[in-house]
Scaffold this motif. Structure first.
Motif, PDB file in Angstrom:
ATOM      1  N   ALA A 280      -9.461  -2.112  -7.929  1.00 41.69           N
ATOM      2  CA  ALA A 280      -8.657  -0.888  -8.012  1.00 41.69           C
ATOM      3  C   ALA A 280      -9.451   0.320  -7.529  1.00 41.69           C
ATOM      4  CB  ALA A 280      -8.185  -0.683  -9.451  1.00 41.69           C
ATOM      5  N   GLU A 281     -10.729   0.382  -7.897  1.00 42.85           N
ATOM      6  CA  GLU A 281     -11.575   1.493  -7.460  1.00 42.85           C
ATOM      7  C   GLU A 281     -11.775   1.472  -5.954  1.00 42.85           C
ATOM      8  OE1 GLU A 281     -13.971   4.900  -7.671  1.00 42.85           O
ATOM      9  OE2 GLU A 281     -12.534   4.022  -9.075  1.00 42.85           O
ATOM     10  N   VAL A 282     -12.029   0.286  -5.401  1.00 40.71           N
ATOM     11  CA  VAL A 282     -12.210   0.160  -3.953  1.00 40.71           C
ATOM     12  C   VAL A 282     -10.923   0.550  -3.225  1.00 40.71           C
ATOM     13  CG1 VAL A 282     -12.615  -1.455  -2.053  1.00 40.71           C
ATOM     14  CG2 VAL A 282     -14.020  -1.581  -4.119  1.00 40.71           C
ATOM     15  N   MET A 283      -9.782   0.095  -3.750  1.00 38.25           N
ATOM     16  CA  MET A 283      -8.513   0.378  -3.083  1.00 38.25           C
ATOM     17  C   MET A 283      -8.192   1.867  -3.124  1.00 38.25           C
ATOM     18  SD  MET A 283      -5.112  -1.948  -3.482  1.00 38.25           S
ATOM     19  CE  MET A 283      -3.935  -2.012  -2.132  1.00 38.25           C
ATOM     20  N   ALA A 284      -8.535   2.526  -4.245  1.00 35.59           N
ATOM     21  CA  ALA A 284      -8.316   3.971  -4.346  1.00 35.59           C
ATOM     22  C   ALA A 284      -9.148   4.721  -3.313  1.00 35.59           C
ATOM     23  CB  ALA A 284      -8.661   4.450  -5.758  1.00 35.59           C
ATOM     24  N   LYS A 285     -10.416   4.306  -3.136  1.00 37.34           N
ATOM     25  CA  LYS A 285     -11.269   4.944  -2.137  1.00 37.34           C
ATOM     26  C   LYS A 285     -10.753   4.672  -0.730  1.00 37.34           C
ATOM     27  CE  LYS A 285     -15.494   4.938  -4.918  1.00 37.34           C
ATOM     28  NZ  LYS A 285     -16.872   4.377  -5.091  1.00 37.34           N
ATOM     29  N   ASN A 286     -10.280   3.451  -0.496  1.00 35.14           N
ATOM     30  CA  ASN A 286      -9.706   3.096   0.799  1.00 35.14           C
ATOM     31  C   ASN A 286      -8.497   3.990   1.110  1.00 35.14           C
ATOM     32  OD1 ASN A 286      -8.751  -0.157   2.260  1.00 35.14           O
ATOM     33  ND2 ASN A 286      -8.780   1.875   3.145  1.00 35.14           N
ATOM     34  N   MET A 287      -7.693   4.298   0.072  1.00 37.45           N
ATOM     35  CA  MET A 287      -6.514   5.147   0.266  1.00 37.45           C
ATOM     36  C   MET A 287      -6.875   6.562   0.712  1.00 37.45           C
ATOM     37  SD  MET A 287      -3.405   4.082   0.078  1.00 37.45           S
ATOM     38  CE  MET A 287      -2.608   5.655  -0.214  1.00 37.45           C
ATOM     39  N   MET A 288      -8.105   6.984   0.411  1.00 36.10           N
ATOM     40  CA  MET A 288      -8.539   8.314   0.800  1.00 36.10           C
ATOM     41  C   MET A 288      -9.008   8.369   2.249  1.00 36.10           C
ATOM     42  SD  MET A 288      -7.842  10.062  -1.797  1.00 36.10           S
ATOM     43  CE  MET A 288      -8.559  11.614  -1.257  1.00 36.10           C
ATOM     44  N   GLU A 289      -9.062   7.210   2.906  1.00 37.54           N
ATOM     45  CA  GLU A 289      -9.509   7.159   4.292  1.00 37.54           C
ATOM     46  C   GLU A 289      -8.429   7.683   5.243  1.00 37.54           C
ATOM     47  OE1 GLU A 289     -12.341   6.200   5.861  1.00 37.54           O
ATOM     48  OE2 GLU A 289     -13.409   5.850   3.982  1.00 37.54           O
ATOM     49  N   GLU A 290      -8.877   8.267   6.338  1.00 43.39           N
ATOM     50  CA  GLU A 290      -7.968   8.732   7.382  1.00 43.39           C
ATOM     51  C   GLU A 290      -7.079   7.604   7.888  1.00 43.39           C
ATOM     52  OE1 GLU A 290      -8.492  10.079  12.022  1.00 43.39           O
ATOM     53  OE2 GLU A 290      -9.982  10.779  10.570  1.00 43.39           O
ATOM     54  N   ASP A 291      -7.662   6.402   8.007  1.00 41.15           N
ATOM     55  CA  ASP A 291      -6.898   5.271   8.524  1.00 41.15           C
ATOM     56  C   ASP A 291      -5.729   4.901   7.613  1.00 41.15           C
ATOM     57  OD1 ASP A 291      -8.211   4.935  10.878  1.00 41.15           O
ATOM     58  OD2 ASP A 291      -9.191   3.039  10.356  1.00 41.15           O
ATOM     59  N   ALA A 292      -5.914   5.000   6.305  1.00 41.99           N
ATOM     60  CA  ALA A 292      -4.829   4.653   5.389  1.00 41.99           C
ATOM     61  C   ALA A 292      -3.659   5.621   5.557  1.00 41.99           C
ATOM     62  CB  ALA A 292      -5.327   4.649   3.950  1.00 41.99           C
ATOM     63  N   ALA A 293      -3.971   6.895   5.654  1.00 41.56           N
ATOM     64  CA  ALA A 293      -2.917   7.886   5.877  1.00 41.56           C
ATOM     65  C   ALA A 293      -2.214   7.635   7.205  1.00 41.56           C
ATOM     66  CB  ALA A 293      -3.520   9.292   5.847  1.00 41.56           C
ATOM     67  N   GLU A 294      -2.993   7.363   8.239  1.00 37.91           N
ATOM     68  CA  GLU A 294      -2.423   7.095   9.554  1.00 37.91           C
ATOM     69  C   GLU A 294      -1.563   5.836   9.550  1.00 37.91           C
ATOM     70  OE1 GLU A 294      -1.532   6.630  13.655  1.00 37.91           O
ATOM     71  OE2 GLU A 294      -1.922   8.373  12.364  1.00 37.91           O
ATOM     72  N   GLY A 295      -2.062   4.781   8.890  1.00 36.32           N
ATOM     73  CA  GLY A 295      -1.326   3.528   8.871  1.00 36.32           C
ATOM     74  C   GLY A 295      -0.007   3.639   8.137  1.00 36.32           C
ATOM     75  N   ILE A 296      -0.007   4.333   7.004  1.00 35.59           N
ATOM     76  CA  ILE A 296       1.224   4.492   6.237  1.00 35.59           C
ATOM     77  C   ILE A 296       2.215   5.378   6.987  1.00 35.59           C
ATOM     78  CG2 ILE A 296       2.196   5.442   4.104  1.00 35.59           C
ATOM     79  CD1 ILE A 296      -0.447   4.544   2.733  1.00 35.59           C
ATOM     80  N   ASP A 297       1.717   6.457   7.590  1.00 39.40           N
ATOM     81  CA  ASP A 297       2.599   7.321   8.381  1.00 39.40           C
ATOM     82  C   ASP A 297       3.204   6.545   9.549  1.00 39.40           C
ATOM     83  OD1 ASP A 297       2.027   9.391   6.697  1.00 39.40           O
ATOM     84  OD2 ASP A 297       0.658  10.431   8.077  1.00 39.40           O
ATOM     85  N   ALA A 298       2.390   5.724  10.206  1.00 40.48           N
ATOM     86  CA  ALA A 298       2.887   4.940  11.334  1.00 40.48           C
ATOM     87  C   ALA A 298       3.957   3.955  10.889  1.00 40.48           C
ATOM     88  CB  ALA A 298       1.728   4.200  12.005  1.00 40.48           C
ATOM     89  N   PHE A 299       3.758   3.360   9.712  1.00 42.09           N
ATOM     90  CA  PHE A 299       4.758   2.426   9.177  1.00 42.09           C
ATOM     91  C   PHE A 299       6.078   3.150   8.912  1.00 42.09           C
ATOM     92  CE2 PHE A 299       6.864   0.538   5.470  1.00 42.09           C
ATOM     93  CZ  PHE A 299       7.060  -0.774   5.929  1.00 42.09           C
ATOM     94  N   ILE A 300       5.989   4.321   8.286  1.00 42.13           N
ATOM     95  CA  ILE A 300       7.192   5.091   7.967  1.00 42.13           C
ATOM     96  C   ILE A 300       7.900   5.539   9.241  1.00 42.13           C
ATOM     97  CG2 ILE A 300       8.016   7.253   6.931  1.00 42.13           C
ATOM     98  CD1 ILE A 300       5.723   6.939   4.864  1.00 42.13           C
ATOM     99  N   GLU A 301       7.097   5.913  10.233  1.00 44.03           N
ATOM    100  CA  GLU A 301       7.654   6.434  11.492  1.00 44.03           C
ATOM    101  C   GLU A 301       7.957   5.338  12.505  1.00 44.03           C
ATOM    102  OE1 GLU A 301       4.668   9.229  12.669  1.00 44.03           O
ATOM    103  OE2 GLU A 301       4.844  10.367  10.782  1.00 44.03           O
TER     104      GLU A 301
END
Length: 266
Positions: free
Chosen positions: A232-253
């Motif tokens: 859970a801690e690793v996944m939370a830190k991963n969510m703070m990465e630029e790539d996670a934001a980009e990947g989720i935005d790309a999925f939504i878009e």
């Protein structure tokens, strides 16, 4: 006798893919102390090279690796030497799993004893249907204790112990069924199968893979509650990465994500 090339491990880099090739074909790529030292040096360099996205571990000649160099071992019959040698080998195997990028074994011919250990230590393995695997030290009076560590973490206990106490060879199809390798393909399809696996990995977020590989092996050694807390801690830190934001935005878009290829955050 050393291989015609003075380099016991050859490194080639192309578009984020690093290929390490064991280069002692005249001795079936036996893992001499010199070859292990060369492989360790390459792994240490790759660990610091953020341009590397994936590593392919291959071998020259007819075999992947016949394991330790028994002639070299018999030439130095000292307990301290054997202790150092097996620790050196263990260090190489652990370095493979500690690399922040996936390591794929490209296996042809035989992979025996420490050579089989090398396959088991890689994150992924693809083999030719002509490949064979064994931990056959028992045939010369030596139980493959160090290879047993990696082998028993890949395949079921009874299969592993059977191989260790009988020295039997298994073919690539059996190795795939038991989980020692990911797949067995025709010899002429081996390069393409490895290339396809690499290509798939390269489409993923470099940062996510770096987080994920480290987490994957660490959580295996934990109890369930500790593993979930750590994950859970690793996944939370991963969510703070630029790539996670980009990947989720790309999925939504509904578009292809544009990963940060130069990420060095992990």
């Amino acid at each position: 006798m050393q291989s015609p090339s003075s380099e016991l491990v050859l490194r080639a880099d192309h578009n984020g893919i690093t290929t390490l090739e064991l280069n002692r074909p005249e001795r079936y790529n036996a893992l001499s102390e010199e070859l292990l030292d060369s492989l360790q040096q390459h792994l240490d360099q790759i660990a610091e090279d953020t341009s590397v996205r994936c590593v392919v571990l291959a071998a020259a000649g007819k075999a992947f690796s016949a394991g330790h160099d028994l002639k070299q071992m018999r030439g130095k019959p000292r307990l301290d030497y054997y202790q150092q040698l097996f620790q050196q080998c263990a260090g190489v195997m652990q370095s493979i799993q500690q690399l922040p990028v996936p390591v794929i074994a490209r296996v042809h011919g035989i992979a025996t004893a420490a050579g089989c250990q090398l396959v088991a230590s890689c994150d992924l393995a693809i083999a030719s249907t002509e490949a064979q695997f064994a931990v056959s030290g028992i045939n010369v009076g030596l139980f493959c204790s160090s290879p047993a560590v990696a082998l028993s973490r890949n395949i079921p206990t009874k299969h592993a112990f059977d191989m260790l106490v009988t020295g039997r060879f298994i073919d690539a199809q059996t190795a795939a069924q038991w989980g020692l390798i990911n797949e067995a393909v025709a010899p002429e399809a081996l390069n393409e199968a490895v290339a396809q696996k690499v290509a798939t990995i390269l489409t993923k977020s470099p940062a996510a893979i770096r987080y994920g590989k480290s987490m994957f092996y660490k959580q295996q050694q934990m109890d369930l509650a500790s593993a979930y807390a750590y994950a859970a801690e690793v996944m939370a830190k991963n969510m703070m990465e630029e790539d996670a934001a980009e990947g989720i935005d790309a999925f939504i878009e509904k578009r292809t994500p544009n990963w940060n290829r130069s990420s060095q955050s992990f």
